[in-house]
Design an enzyme around this catalytic site. Sequence first.
Site, mmCIF file in Angstrom:
data_model
loop_
_atom_site.group_PDB
_atom_site.id
_atom_site.type_symbol
_atom_site.label_atom_id
_atom_site.label_comp_id
_atom_site.label_asym_id
_atom_site.label_seq_id
_atom_site.Cartn_x
_atom_site.Cartn_y
_atom_site.Cartn_z
ATOM 1 N N GLY A 58 60.397 50.684 30.326
ATOM 2 C CA GLY A 58 59.957 50.636 28.938
ATOM 3 C C GLY A 58 61.038 50.954 27.923
ATOM 4 O O GLY A 58 60.738 51.471 26.845
ATOM 5 N N HIS B 189 63.016 37.999 26.617
ATOM 6 C CA HIS B 189 63.488 37.439 27.879
ATOM 7 C C HIS B 189 65.007 37.548 27.919
ATOM 8 O O HIS B 189 65.686 37.213 26.935
ATOM 9 C CB HIS B 189 63.059 35.968 27.986
ATOM 10 N N GLU C 39 69.102 43.518 23.543
ATOM 11 C CA GLU C 39 67.635 43.447 23.505
ATOM 12 C C GLU C 39 67.082 44.532 22.594
ATOM 13 O O GLU C 39 66.143 44.310 21.829
ATOM 14 C CB GLU C 39 67.056 43.631 24.917
HETATM 15 C C1 GRF Z 1 64.207 43.532 30.013
HETATM 16 O O1 GRF Z 1 65.434 43.038 30.469
HETATM 17 C C2 GRF Z 1 63.379 42.404 29.506
HETATM 18 O O2 GRF Z 1 64.112 41.426 28.869
HETATM 19 C C3 GRF Z 1 62.780 41.884 30.766
HETATM 20 O O3 GRF Z 1 62.483 43.023 31.528
HETATM 21 C C4 GRF Z 1 63.361 44.062 31.168
HETATM 22 C C5 GRF Z 1 62.526 45.240 30.757
HETATM 23 O O4 GRF Z 1 63.275 46.386 30.574
HETATM 24 N N1 GRF Z 1 61.678 41.007 30.487
HETATM 25 P P1 GRF Z 1 62.595 47.667 29.925
HETATM 26 O O5 GRF Z 1 61.341 47.993 30.730
HETATM 27 O O6 GRF Z 1 62.304 47.358 28.491
HETATM 28 O O7 GRF Z 1 63.622 48.748 30.067
#
Ligand code: GRF
Length: 197
Positions: free
Chosen positions: A13, A110, A175
Amino acid sequence: MTKRVAIFISGSGSNMVKLLDSMHGDHPARPCVVLSNDPSAKGLERAEARGVPTEVVRHQPFKGDRDAFEHAITGALAHHAPDIICLAGFMRKLTAGFVDPWRGHMLNIHPSLLPKYKGLHTHARALEAGDSLHGCTVHEVTPALDDGPILGQAEVPVQPGDTVETLSARVLVQEHRLYPAVLERFARGDKRPILLR
Ligand code: GRF
C-alpha cells in the site's frame, strides 16, 4: 462538493499511503475506506494508523465465482458511499459487472507506459525489450485489463545496468508523485492527462 475516495489494495500500500497523505486541506477529495482482498495486506495497518476505515473481502471463499466476490465488495463499500475508487496494487481482475457502473469514476496505476506491457512483470519486459524509457500510467478503469483512457504518465529513463529491482524502485518513486497529482485533478473534474518527467 468533496469527493469520497475508496482505495483498493492487496499489498504494502505504498501508493495508498501517498494518496491518503495527499487528501488534506483544499484537496477536493477525502478517503472514506481502504479495501483489501487479503487480510494480511500491510497497507491495512497503514490505513488504520491514519484513522481510515478498512474493509476486507477475501477472494478465496468465492473461488470460481467472481460475480459473488464483486457483489461482496459492493456490499462492503455501500455504507462508505465512495464517489471514486482508486485501485492501488489491487491484484484481482474486476469484471464488467463491477467495472461498468463505476466507469469514469475508477482509476488504476500500472507500472508501465501504457499501452506497453499490460499485465504482470512489466519491468522485466521493458528490460528484455531494451527500452530506453519506462515508467508508469494512471488510467480510467474499463473492463479490459490495464486499458482505458490515460489520465497521466511519468517517464523513467532506463539506466545501463538496471535490474528489475533498481528499475522498479525508481518507477515506484514516480508512481508516488503521479497518482496523487492525477487524483487531485480528477477529483476536480479535470481529465486532461498529466505528463511527469
Ligand atoms: C505498484 O507498482 C503498482 O503500480 C502496481 O502494484 C504495485 C503496488 O505497490 N499495480 P504498493 O502496494 O502501492 O506499494
